[in-house]
Design a protein around this motif. Sequence first.
Motif, short mmCIF file in Angstrom:
data_model
loop_
_atom_site.label_atom_id
_atom_site.label_comp_id
_atom_site.label_asym_id
_atom_site.label_seq_id
_atom_site.Cartn_x
_atom_site.Cartn_y
_atom_site.Cartn_z
N TYR A 70 0.85 -1.18 0.00
CA TYR A 70 0.00 0.00 0.00
C TYR A 70 0.89 1.23 0.00
O TYR A 70 1.78 1.35 0.84
N LEU A 71 0.66 2.15 -0.94
CA LEU A 71 1.37 3.42 -0.99
C LEU A 71 0.47 4.50 -0.44
O LEU A 71 -0.68 4.64 -0.87
N LEU A 72 0.97 5.26 0.53
CA LEU A 72 0.19 6.31 1.17
C LEU A 72 0.94 7.63 1.07
O LEU A 72 2.15 7.68 1.28
N HIS A 73 0.21 8.69 0.74
CA HIS A 73 0.80 10.02 0.77
C HIS A 73 -0.26 11.01 1.20
O HIS A 73 -1.43 10.65 1.37
N GLY A 74 0.14 12.22 1.44
CA GLY A 74 -0.80 13.24 1.88
C GLY A 74 -1.40 12.91 3.24
O GLY A 74 -0.70 12.47 4.16
N GLY A 75 -2.71 13.10 3.35
CA GLY A 75 -3.41 12.89 4.61
C GLY A 75 -3.32 11.48 5.16
O GLY A 75 -3.17 11.30 6.37
N ASP A 76 -3.40 10.48 4.28
CA ASP A 76 -3.30 9.09 4.76
C ASP A 76 -1.93 8.81 5.38
O ASP A 76 -1.84 8.16 6.42
N ALA A 77 -0.87 9.30 4.75
CA ALA A 77 0.48 9.10 5.30
C ALA A 77 0.63 9.85 6.63
O ALA A 77 1.21 9.31 7.58
N ASP A 78 0.08 11.05 6.70
CA ASP A 78 0.12 11.80 7.97
C ASP A 78 -0.64 11.06 9.06
O ASP A 78 -0.18 10.97 10.20
#
Length: 114
Positions: A55-63
């Motif tokens: 799973y690649l997460l960036h933006g709000g999901d990564a935060d």
Amino acid sequence: MRDYTYIDGYRFTIWNIYRSKRFDIDRLDINFADKEKPNFVRGLRVVDHNESETYLLHGGDADNLSYSLCYLHHENKENIPDYFDEYLIQATSKKEYLVHKLFEEEKPLEVAVH
């Protein structure tokens, strides 16, 4: 293990921030690009070795994932070994990475936020 990977033709450095028997969480930062700016420039990669899923997460999901891991680390005073894995199993299946939203049915709000 190499310290970089390619996503959509762009090279990213890999920084492992969490490892268990089931999961790896890596921070990914772009470090080579020669085309237009991609959607994914920096974020987190969650690798579920049992399910062979990434799973690649960036933006709000990564935060939200970063915050939740920090929050759960503080909450895990008994140092339960699979504490983070239980959170990650639910988070990846429900695609909800903020611990407060994920467990709001199970915990009273004042306990979740304290």
